[in-house]
Enzyme design. Structure first.
Site, mmCIF file in Angstrom:
data_model
loop_
_atom_site.group_PDB
_atom_site.id
_atom_site.type_symbol
_atom_site.label_atom_id
_atom_site.label_comp_id
_atom_site.label_asym_id
_atom_site.label_seq_id
_atom_site.Cartn_x
_atom_site.Cartn_y
_atom_site.Cartn_z
ATOM 1 N N SER A 115 44.407 -8.954 23.512
ATOM 2 C CA SER A 115 45.599 -8.565 22.752
ATOM 3 C C SER A 115 45.883 -7.068 22.841
ATOM 4 O O SER A 115 47.005 -6.644 22.594
ATOM 5 C CB SER A 115 45.455 -8.975 21.293
ATOM 6 O OG SER A 115 44.428 -8.247 20.663
ATOM 7 N N LYS B 74 43.986 -3.823 16.231
ATOM 8 C CA LYS B 74 45.362 -3.794 16.747
ATOM 9 C C LYS B 74 45.889 -2.361 16.619
ATOM 10 O O LYS B 74 45.239 -1.478 16.056
ATOM 11 C CB LYS B 74 46.277 -4.731 15.949
ATOM 12 C CG LYS B 74 45.796 -6.154 15.790
ATOM 13 C CD LYS B 74 45.889 -6.958 17.058
ATOM 14 C CE LYS B 74 45.405 -8.392 16.835
ATOM 15 N NZ LYS B 74 45.314 -9.162 18.087
#
Length: 549
Positions: free
Chosen positions: A160, A256
């Site tokens: 990701s 993230k």
């Protein structure tokens, strides 16, 4: 009731239990029995009488560290009274206050005085084993202190954050970047996040044995918070909608990029991110990447492409005229290079249609297998919006002090904040909303929230699916990559995997600077090695000085 008051109450309770269990033993050692009830000092006396380093008593009640230290001190005390068999040691470890109370109230219990000059060979061997076990115990304690209070290792199993953080990168996370979040489950096994073991796919994750005692809890508090997450920071946080673990600090860790902070307005247009109406800032170490669909006349040599590009999650489907490939995480440059392959008929970027809700991806699971990794709702956040990964928002990120209107349209946006993150009793019945039993049409936000989204936007389970990340879930930020191994994990639902190899060029490089050429932290590695191997030497010095005194 704040953190330190709750902590103090726990200490008092433990001290009373300790005193009730051992006061006669303290009397037999020549001390006032009331000293058995005095926090820290009771363990100081035990260490003094058993000839161990007295400063260890300072670690007695520290969260997570304390239970380990107290267990060792209890064993020292019992051995001082001759309770040193294997069974007696086990009873001391697993039933400490019960077994110590049995010994305490026994009439024939006396201090066992041993002189090394008169020890038998077996007793000398046992003493050497105790010394070795003690060294191992306190090496574990030292590592636990570093792990709990300073920095924690973190691995990257998914793509990701490609190509900023690579699959197979192992990071050290700085827990003080945004202030240190105090441990909320003080009784826990060291080095484990949430569970001791995974029961497997067929088992219920909620039945997995937990690595912490959930009944003993401390409220959220953060020390020395000199700054908060900023836009473009890479942040490690606990997954907000983890339904397995109630404890915030025991929820699964995610990493993230913080793309929007409290008060910002976020929007995705055709796969491009806008913050407060402006295109996102692309840092030097970021690369824009998207999903591309390639049509070919014959099969591609995917393993060969893996060797070239390292990270290349791909789904392959055979068609009547050839093959079709879904490539995730391609940069424009990589897509252009793949387009030049002789087998390629067409390659184009995939953008989801506007006003098509992500929940409809569920029907396309056979075609888009990677969506199986999305949250169990298979839906976008909030669930009542016709948004998807490429067309999302506009969405305002809640800020502490915001007063938001509550109705059936806005409730899906704020229900997790009210009930789960800010711990109120929320009810929605007969078209009316009730908070803590009172009807409500407005709500005041009690903490700041953030939007965390992966750099690899088309292969990221992120805030577009699980929603806002509360400030209390923030762990810290990555400092540097200490190890990086290509091919260690398979990602993106791909059946292909790159060959395993160490990426030496990434090791001990800074990870959160935004710069293309990152600072090297080899000196930190050297310092860690010096501390690790110097621990036993320092302990021997302390022991030698105490013996001289």
């Amino acid at each position: 009731m704040n953190y330190f008051l709750t902590y103090f109450i726990y200490v008092l309770i433990l001290s009373v239990i300790m005193g009730i269990s051992t006061w006669k033993l303290f009397k037999k050692m020549g001390y006032n029995p009331l000293f058995a009830f005095v926090p820290f000092y009771n363990y100081f006396i035990i260490l003094k009488e058993t000839q161990h380093s007295k400063w260890w008593a300072a670690l007695s009640y520290i969260p997570i560290i304390g239970p380990i230290m107290m267990t060792a001190f209890h064993v020292f005390l019992m051995k001082h009274f001759g309770k040193k068999s294997f069974v007696q040691v086990l009873l001391t470890i697993f039933l400490p206050f019960i077994y110590m109370a049995v010994v305490n109230y026994s009439k024939d219990t006396e201090v066992e005085v041993a002189d090394d000059l008169y020890l038998t060979e077996d007793e000398l061997v046992a003493k050497e084993k105790d010394t070795f076990a003690g060294s191992i115990t306190f090496a574990v304690v030292f590592a636990t202190i570093i792990h709990v209070f300073f920095t924690q290792p973190f691995g990257i199993p998914t793509g990701s954050m490609e190509r900023t953080l690579l699959v197979g990168d192992f990071l050290f996370v700085n827990k003080w970047t945004y202030g240190f979040r105090m441990p909320m489950r003080p009784v826990a096994l060291p080095f484990l996040q949430g569970t001791i073991m995974d029961t497997g796919e067929k088992g219920n994750p909620k039945d997995d044995p937990k690595s912490y005692v959930d009944a003993i809890k401390l409220p959220y508090t953060r020390l020395l918070q000199l700054k908060k997450p900023q836009k473009n920071d890479i942040v490690v946080f606990n997954y907000p909608q983890d339904s397995v673990h109630v404890a915030i600090d025991r929820k699964d860790p995610y990493v993230k990029r913080c793309v929007a902070v409290a008060g910002d307005v976020l929007e995705m247009k055709a796969g491009r991110l806008f913050i407060n109406g402006k295109p996102e800032q692309i840092l030097g170490d970021q690369q824009m990447q998207h999903k591309f669909i390639a049509t070919t006349g014959s099969q591609l040599d995917i393993p060969a492409l893996y060797k070239i590009y390292g990270f290349l999650p791909v789904q392959e489907r055979q068609t009547q005229t050839g093959f079709e490939y879904d490539f995730q995480g391609l940069t424009d440059k990589t897509a252009k290079e793949i387009k030049e392959l002789p087998q390629i008929i067409e390659i184009k970027e995939h953008i989801w249609d506007k006003d098509v809700a992500a929940v409809q991806f569920k029907a396309n699971a056979a075609r888009d297998a990677y969506t199986k990794n999305i949250d169990s709702t298979q839906s976008i956040f909030p669930v009542n919006k016709k948004w998807n990964q490429d067309w999302y928002g506009p969405l305002r990120i809640p800020k502490k002090g915001d007063v938001v209107n509550l109705n059936q349209e806005t409730l899906p946006e704020y229900q997790w904040i009210i009930s789960e993150y800010e711990h109120h009793h929320l009810e929605n019945k007969n078209g009316k909303i009730f908070i803590d039993g009172k009807e409500a049409t407005q709500y005041t936000i009690q903490q700041d929230y953030y939007m965390m989204i992966g750099d690899n936007r088309d292969a990221s389970l992120d805030a577009r699916f699980f929603g806002f990340v509360p400030e209390e879930n923030i762990v810290g930020s990555p400092m540097f990559t200490w190890m990086s191994v290509q091919g260690l994990f398979t990602d993106g639902g791909s059946t292909y995997q790159a060959d395993k190899k160490v990426r030496w060029d990434r090791m001990f490089k800074a990870t959160n600077t935004g710069e293309l050429h990152k600072t090297s932290y080899w000196w930190v590695a050297a310092l860690i090695l010096i501390l690790f191997f110097g621990w036993d030497f320092i302990m021997k010095l302390f022991k030698k000085k105490e013996e001289e005194i």
